[in-house]
Scaffold this active site. Structure first.
Site, PDB file in Angstrom:
ATOM      1  N   LYS A 168       0.840  -1.204   0.000  1.00 30.78           N
ATOM      2  CA  LYS A 168       0.000   0.000   0.000  1.00 30.78           C
ATOM      3  C   LYS A 168       0.873   1.252   0.000  1.00 30.78           C
ATOM      4  CE  LYS A 168      -0.196  -0.350   4.979  1.00 30.78           C
ATOM      5  NZ  LYS A 168      -0.852  -0.966   6.115  1.00 30.78           N
ATOM      6  N   ARG A 172     -10.606   0.020  15.118  1.00 30.80           N
ATOM      7  CA  ARG A 172     -10.512   0.845  13.925  1.00 30.80           C
ATOM      8  C   ARG A 172     -11.539   0.346  12.930  1.00 30.80           C
ATOM      9  NH1 ARG A 172      -4.764   1.241  10.744  1.00 30.80           N
ATOM     10  NH2 ARG A 172      -5.265  -0.931  10.238  1.00 30.80           N
ATOM     11  N   TYR A 227      14.484  32.026   5.205  1.00 29.75           N
ATOM     12  CA  TYR A 227      13.238  32.660   5.653  1.00 29.75           C
ATOM     13  C   TYR A 227      13.226  32.885   7.160  1.00 29.75           C
ATOM     14  CZ  TYR A 227      10.935  31.711   1.193  1.00 29.75           C
ATOM     15  OH  TYR A 227      10.577  31.677  -0.119  1.00 29.75           O
ATOM     16  N   MET A 271      10.456  25.307   0.572  1.00 25.89           N
ATOM     17  CA  MET A 271       9.587  24.389  -0.170  1.00 25.89           C
ATOM     18  C   MET A 271      10.398  23.437  -1.056  1.00 25.89           C
ATOM     19  SD  MET A 271       6.496  25.197  -2.828  1.00 25.89           S
ATOM     20  CE  MET A 271       5.510  26.180  -1.720  1.00 25.89           C
TER      21      MET A 271
HETATM   22  C1  LIG Z   1      -0.164  -1.835   6.881  1.00 23.14           C
HETATM   23  C2  LIG Z   1      -0.727  -3.034   7.415  1.00 23.14           C
HETATM   24  C3  LIG Z   1       0.080  -4.124   7.785  1.00 23.14           C
HETATM   25  C4  LIG Z   1       1.582  -4.085   7.776  1.00 23.14           C
HETATM   26  O1  LIG Z   1       2.052  -3.393   8.897  1.00 23.14           O
HETATM   27  P1  LIG Z   1       3.612  -3.228   9.210  1.00 23.14           P
HETATM   28  O2  LIG Z   1       3.646  -2.640  10.552  1.00 23.14           O
HETATM   29  O3  LIG Z   1       4.127  -2.289   8.176  1.00 23.14           O
HETATM   30  O4  LIG Z   1       4.200  -4.555   9.118  1.00 23.14           O
HETATM   31  C5  LIG Z   1      -0.542  -5.284   8.191  1.00 23.14           C
HETATM   32  N1  LIG Z   1      -1.893  -5.378   8.240  1.00 23.14           N
HETATM   33  C6  LIG Z   1      -2.701  -4.344   7.912  1.00 23.14           C
HETATM   34  C7  LIG Z   1      -4.172  -4.524   8.021  1.00 23.14           C
HETATM   35  C8  LIG Z   1      -2.163  -3.138   7.516  1.00 23.14           C
HETATM   36  O5  LIG Z   1      -2.950  -2.122   7.204  1.00 23.14           O
END
Ligand SMILES: *Cc1c(COP(=O)(O)O)cnc(C)c1O
Length: 811
Positions: free
Chosen positions: A474, A577, A706, A755
């Site tokens: 992701k 969550r 700045y 920036m």
């Molecule tokens: C991002 C994520 C992981 C991986 O987590 P890490 O701490 O990067 O290993 C595992 N499970 C879910 C549901 C996640 O969103």
């Protein structure tokens, strides 16, 4: 030696000949080879300390008493025994194996075939250009029962070597690529060279080659073969040129009235591609399918890789070897890609020592002229001596590569040119490429593909062999770039990939990723895409479950053939969550049973809230217990089993015994071990680098940037660097909080981060405009960087903005 006995040793999963590459010592057999430069036996005691317990060594070379717990397999010649061991290993498998040899194109044909076949087969292939007496056994060792086809390359430099390779590879099908113009030092004639190479195919049931290479044809004609040609109608497959343009070439095969279009026009690529086409045909593919697959060959990194260089140059990197045949192909490639640019060639001495230099250089210069090359840079003693042949070109000569780099690097001498860099291995032309590529401006994130593969292996070694791995890619693989990393993971047979949004999944599918994919955040509008691209949404609540059902109901007639819809259930056991709660389970089961024809649960998972810290141990174990109960109830009522998973990277280190059916690896793959247990074994994956754009000398009392926040307490030398908060370099690094590395020294940021730029203190350092500045890498390490501004490495990694160029490399 009884290699059979070694193969029975179940603890041996890996074989290594290079002690630095051992990552799982207890599962590794170390083969101590005695080379000219180093002797593997010297590393045994170090490896023993690391936990390595199996060694293949030469008789009389090791004092066993010093290593009481180790098993030594003692032999006369470790290389010979290693090869015998691999021959025995090869006997275990009956699936087809393709063997490739010839002077040029072995690696690229192997990579291309892999790309063409991986959709339909689980492929095992040689890594990189592992084709030598040592590379081949390391490659063949990778054959496992899960694979369905093997592709290995073999290279020899003198008579008698191929037979060893043949015994290990035992190709069922062969490809003979082509033959260079010279027979080389190890052979007395060209014929001998061809015969030696062809002996790879002595037991193969079919060998594929191009009929235009007369000598190859002479030697292979009496064996069962499939030959092809674009000029010779007597070949088994004769393709007629139909049309050719800058971007592609089309051929016609009249026998079956079929056209094939290739996404390139240079001779070398076409030759390699035809070998692949005939191989696919031999494997039983229909022409229509082959046609559809050919566009895949576009953009695969190949032996000639094309890079953007500084001053608007293009660099064709062909630093493997230098002989005339290869050179002609490389110049063709240069020609195809050099639209509007001056053509230049940087070359080394040739390997063809036996051809008189006059003949050699006359051939070479006529080739250069024919292809419109205007400028040459020659490197090496022999080239230096033969300068007089190059009077028709703009030319420069240097006795050594070092000399070239020293003299040239002070000025920018290439501009708007297409430069072919072609040299024998010993000339280390990769340094030349690096120099030409370097840009005076620009920030890039360099991703080390080998480090990713290494880190994956480290986590694999912690798990049971049967445990599946989902890798979270992701947020563009935590900032590292999505499909590039995903392709590598697919190659390493990762079981699942996890993305955040549907579009990320679609992007992966469109780039050839076929590994199953889970999507963490479903949206009603994207169910259609998910189904068609075979993406599995996480379903965390009744709201989303009902959305999914109503999508199926209202589109039933169009999507019927795609059903059942595969989903992954998220159970909330404490993260608070997303996810179904335990009390909701009975109702969920009821719904799942009602819609069992439409919905298939592939897996159920939970997410741990505090796997990275020991103080949450009781809480975490509770989460795991609750999850197991819920999963148990679910499976009991569904009547089928699902993949159960709970551990993220931190969990894999701390709760290994609860790995269940699968784990979800994230940050660990990118080189950060959140709870530190395995940090030593991991390698940093990304390096964020920028460069100096200006240097200033300021007086005591002056201010910088700045808000005039940076104050000079003494006379200073400062440098402006090309990175700011819009690149992801956090503004919190202002005023000395952030540190970067330049000229091997760690220096602070001075004043506020802007920036697009920042200023650093380089007082007393010998630096110049264009020098590289490391934001993070080995040092500074992202873990420390994150700590300095009170955040976590995840944020530093994913904040690197999209405008920062990603550069992928293997060492
Ligand atoms: C991002 C994520 C992981 C991986 O987590 P890490 O701490 O990067 O290993 C595992 N499970 C879910 C549901 C996640 O969103």
């Amino acid at each position: 030696m009884q290699t059979a006995e070694l193969l029975k040793n179940q603890t041996i999963k890996f074989i290594e000949v290079d002690s630095r590459k051992v990552i799982s010592p207890s599962q590794t057999l170390f083969v101590a080879l005695s080379g000219q430069k180093t002797d593997g036996h010297h590393y045994i005691s170090e490896l023993y300390k690391q936990g390595c317990r199996s060694f293949l060594c030469q008789k009389g070379k090791v004092n066993f008493d010093a290593f009481p717990e180790a098993v030594f397999y003692e032999v006369e010649d470790t290389l010979v025994s290693f090869q015998e061991l691999i021959q025995d290993h090869r006997q275990r498998f009956t699936y087809p194996v393709i063997g490739i040899t010839g002077s040029n194109g072995k690696t690229i044909i192997k990579e291309w075939l892999y790309t063409l076949l991986e959709e339909d087969f689980r492929v095992v292939k040689s890594p990189k250009s592992y084709n030598s007496q040592i590379g081949v056994p390391l490659s063949v060792w990778q054959m496992k029962p899960v694979h369905e086809i093997g592709i290995f390359e073999a290279g020899v430099s003198k008579k008698g070597e191929m037979l060893n390779l043949q015994k290990m590879i035992q190709p069922t099908t062969g490809i003979f690529t082509n033959i260079g113009q010279a027979h080389g030092e190890g052979f007395s004639s060209m014929k001998e060279k061809v015969e030696e190479k062809a002996s790879l195919f002595k037991d193969s049931s079919c060998v594929i080659y191009c009929k235009d290479h007369q000598l190859v044809d002479d030697v292979l004609n009496n064996q069962i073969h499939l030959s092809w040609s674009t000029t010779n109608p007597t070949a088994d497959f004769y393709f007629e040129l139909e049309s050719k343009s800058e971007s592609g070439t089309t051929f016609y095969y009249s026998e079956d009235d079929i056209k094939l279009s290739f996404p390139f026009a240079d001779q070398a690529s076409l030759e390699n591609a035809f070998h692949c086409v005939i191989t696919l045909k031999h494997l039983g593919y229909k022409w229509e399918v082959i046609q559809q697959k050919l566009p895949l060959l576009k953009g695969i990194p190949m032996r000639f890789s094309l890079k953007e260089g500084r001053n608007n140059c293009l660099v064709v990197d062909d630093t493997y070897n230098n002989d005339l045949a290869g050179l002609s192909m490389a110049i063709d490639f240069l020609h195809t890609h050099s639209a509007g640019k001056i053509k230049a060639v940087v070359f080394s001495d040739f390997l063809e020592h036996q051809i008189p230099s006059k003949e050699l250089y006359l051939n070479f210069t006529s080739l250069l002229k024919q292809k419109g090359v205007e400028r040459v840079v020659g490197i090496g003693d022999m080239t230096f001596k033969n300068q007089s042949f190059f009077t028709d070109f703009e030319s420069q000569f240097f006795p050594t590569t070092e000399d070239f780099l020293l003299k040239l690097s002070k000025s920018t001498v290439f501009k708007d040119e297409a430069i072919l860099v072609k040299g024998g291995r010993s000339f280390a032309f990769e340094k030349v490429v690096k120099f030409l590529e370097q840009r005076v401006h620009g920030t890039s994130l360099e991703i080390n593909m080998e480090a990713i593969a290494h880190n994956l292996m480290v986590y694999r070694s912690l798990l049971k062999p049967s445990t599946k791995i989902m890798v979270m890619v992701k947020a563009l693989s935590y900032g590292s770039g999505s499909h590039e990393v995903a392709s590598l993971l697919q190659y390493h047979l990762v079981d699942y990939l996890g993305v955040a949004y549907t579009d990320e999944g679609v992007h992966l599918r469109e780039n050839g990723i076929r590994t199953p994919i889970m999507v963490l955040n479903p949206s009603s509008a994207s169910f259609d895409k998910m189904l068609k691209y075979q993406l599995e949404p996480e379903i965390p609540s009744f709201y989303w479950f009902d959305q999914l059902i109503s999508f199926i109901e209202s589109n039933y007639s169009e999507i019927e053939s795609y059903l059942p819809f595969k989903i992954q259930l998220n159970f909330d056991t404490g993260m608070r969550r997303l996810g179904f709660e335990k009390s909701e389970l009975p109702k969920l089961i009821e719904k799942l049973n009602k819609y069992e024809k439409w919905i298939e649960v592939t897996s159920a998972f939970t997410h741990l809230a505090g796997a990275d810290e020991a103080l949450h141990e009781e809480f975490t174990l509770n989460q795991i217990t609750t999850f197991k109960e819920m999963a148990n109830d679910l499976e009991g009522s569904l009547g089928y089993t699902v993949i159960k998973h709970a551990l993220n990277s931190a969990g894999i280190g701390r709760y290994t015994e609860h790995q269940l059916d699968m784990v979800r690896l994230g940050i660990g793959l990118y080189g950060v071990d959140v709870n530190g247990f395995n940090q030593e074994r991991l390698r940093p994956v990304s390096r964020l680098v920028t460069s100096i754009s200006q240097i200033k000398h300021i007086k005591k009392g002056e201010t910088v940037g700045y808000g005039r926040k940076g104050i000079a307490h003494q006379d200073m030398q400062i440098a402006t660097i090309d990175i700011g908060y819009a690149d992801g370099f956090d503004r919190r690094f202002s005023g000395g909080v952030g540190q970067v590395k330049v000229a091997d020294t760690i220096v602070p940021i001075i004043g506020n981060v802007c920036m697009d730029m920042s200023m650093i203190d380089v007082t007393d350092l010998n630096v110049q405009v264009g020098d590289e500045v490391v934001i993070f890498g080995n040092d500074p390490h992202i873990i420390d960087l994150a700590k300095s501004i009170g955040t976590i490495p995840y944020e530093i990694l994913t904040n690197v903005s999209q405008r920062v160029k990603r550069v992928y490399h293997s060492e």
